[in-house]
Design an enzyme around this catalytic site. Structure first.
Site, PDB file in Angstrom:
ATOM      1  N   PRO A  19      -6.016   0.321   6.386  1.00  0.00           N
ATOM      2  CG  PRO A  19      -5.589  -1.205   8.392  1.00  0.00           C
ATOM      3  CD  PRO A  19      -6.775  -0.256   7.735  1.00  0.00           C
ATOM      4  CG  MET A  20      -4.586  -1.273   2.144  1.00  0.00           C
ATOM      5  SD  MET A  20      -5.145  -0.561   0.594  1.00  0.00           S
ATOM      6  CE  MET A  20      -5.045   1.082   0.761  1.00  0.00           C
ATOM      7  CB  ALA A  21       1.447  -3.972   4.408  1.00  0.00           C
ATOM      8  CB  CYS A 103      -3.463  -9.215   7.100  1.00  0.00           C
ATOM      9  SG  CYS A 103      -2.408  -9.556   5.728  1.00  0.00           S
ATOM     10  CE  LYS A 142     -10.498  -5.000   7.294  1.00  0.00           C
ATOM     11  NZ  LYS A 142      -9.048  -4.688   6.424  1.00  0.00           N
ATOM     12  CG  HIS A 172     -12.325  -7.872   3.682  1.00  0.00           C
ATOM     13  ND1 HIS A 172     -11.445  -6.900   3.110  1.00  0.00           N
ATOM     14  CD2 HIS A 172     -12.928  -8.733   2.768  1.00  0.00           C
ATOM     15  CE1 HIS A 172     -11.546  -7.265   1.786  1.00  0.00           C
ATOM     16  NE2 HIS A 172     -12.350  -8.412   1.645  1.00  0.00           N
ATOM     17  N   GLY A 204     -14.926  -3.927   1.875  1.00  0.00           N
ATOM     18  CA  GLY A 204     -14.748  -4.841   0.660  1.00  0.00           C
ATOM     19  C   GLY A 204     -15.497  -4.512  -0.501  1.00  0.00           C
ATOM     20  N   GLY A 227     -10.077   0.601   0.938  1.00  0.00           N
ATOM     21  CA  GLY A 227      -8.582   0.301   0.657  1.00  0.00           C
ATOM     22  C   GLY A 227      -8.323   0.573  -0.666  1.00  0.00           C
ATOM     23  NE  ARG A 228      -8.629  -4.915  -2.762  1.00  0.00           N
ATOM     24  CZ  ARG A 228      -9.472  -6.217  -3.320  1.00  0.00           C
ATOM     25  NH1 ARG A 228      -8.739  -6.584  -4.475  1.00  0.00           N
ATOM     26  NH2 ARG A 228     -10.555  -6.415  -2.732  1.00  0.00           N
TER      27      ARG A 228
END
Length: 336
Positions: A19-21, A103, A142, A172, A204, A227-228
């Site tokens: 999940p990424m805002a 986060c 998480k 992470h 990560g 994620g990224r």
């Protein structure tokens, strides 16, 4: 990588879109699922339901048409508010509730939420017990490896989570203090995997099929959160899945497929958000997709000044037409 279970759900693989805002909205979730992710998780939703009437929050809570199981991440620092938010999200269609204690953003940590919670293990226990008791769907968590490098308490928090009834844990490989700097470390994740019996997902710096294989071997994790590395590259899931299954590297997508995926993504963003907001949100995604292509910087500077949905799509087609021409000397293969 064998199939992974979260409560009653068996995932097609252990590759999860983190999940990424501002990123993992419905259009991006659906695209990543289609391109090989075993599970996709919604953007973080605040547990303060008094804020749910904002346009941003309402858009984050649309799950109709999402691939199942639908996982929704919630964040906050008050056990009762989190329990109420979990219950409300289940009523809105969530089939898995994910709690954010990972986060590192200041605006989240300053409200004693996200990874700030790792400082208070008693509060962690209270929150997890309250949320698990509030809903009859699986609850996942998480976390990071700790608050800072002198306080890596991820192992303790993992044991608390298992005892509280958490069904799966994502870790992470950085502390809160590390933010996203330096390299992720996987030793703590390996220790956590050894210490608990629930599924553990490593997170990560997983940005290639080879790195995915390395992290799975180093940690013994049941799966991976990506994620990224999926920003502008949603096909990373099928690349990793294929490599883990066969040991062979899939060729990079052809330029024409990248164009088709990007135009499909733009159309979905415009349809989901409407013309004004959709155009604005599309800009960052286009930047990510084109980042490694020649001429991308100059194109992005022009693209970010465009206002219309049709103009955006036309300019993307134009950009790719120029790339085809420079590669082949003609315009064959240009997407319709």
């Amino acid at each position: 990588m064998s199939a992974v279970r979260i409560g009653p759900y068996t995932l097609q693989n252990g590759l999860i879109l983190a999940p990424m805002a501002g990123v993992t909205d419905q259009p991006f979730r659906q695209l990543c699922k289609r391109l090989g992710a075993g599970l996709v998780v919604s953007e973080m939703v605040t547990s303060d339901m008094s804020l749910w009437n904002t346009r941003k929050s309402r858009m984050r809570m649309i799950h109709e048409g999402d691939p199942e199981p639908r996982s929704v991440q919630i964040a906050g620092g008050d056990a009762q508010m989190l329990a109420d938010a979990a219950r409300a999200n289940v009523e809105l269609g969530a089939q898995i509730i994910d709690i954010n204690m990972g986060c590192p953003a200041k605006k989240v940590c300053n409200k004693a939420a996200g990874s700030a919670l790792l400082k208070d293990e008693a509060l962690v226990t209270e929150i997890l017990q309250a949320v698990v008791a509030a809903v009859d769907v699986p609850v996942t968590l998480k976390i990071r490896t700790g608050w800072d490098r002198d306080n890596r308490n991820g192992l303790t928090v993992a044991k608390i989570a298992e005892q509280a009834g958490i069904t799966a844990l994502a870790v992470h490989g950085r502390t809160r203090a590390d933010l996203y700097t330096g390299e992720a470390e996987y030793d703590t994740i390996a220790a956590i995997k050894q210490a608990v019996s629930i599924p553990v997902f490593a997170n990560g710096d997983i940005d290639s099929p080879q790195k995915a294989r390395y992290v799975l071997d180093a940690t013994g994790a049941d799966g991976l959160l990506i994620g990224r590395a999926a920003q502008g590259r949603p096909w990373i899931f099928r690349e990793i899945e294929h490599f883990l299954r066969t040991g062979e590297q899939l060729p990079a997508p052809e330029l024409i497929e990248v164009e088709h995926i990007l135009l499909e993504h733009l159309a979905a963003l415009h349809a989901f958000y409407g013309d004004v907001m959709g155009v604005r949100i599309a800009r960052k995604h286009v930047g990510w997709y084109l980042a490694t292509l020649p001429g991308a910087r100059e194109f992005r500077a022009r693209f970010n000044r465009l206002d219309g949905t049709e103009t955006q799509c036309a300019n993307v087609r134009e950009f790719f037409a120029e790339r085809y021409k420079s590669l082949t000397g003609d315009e064959e293969g240009v997407a319709a």
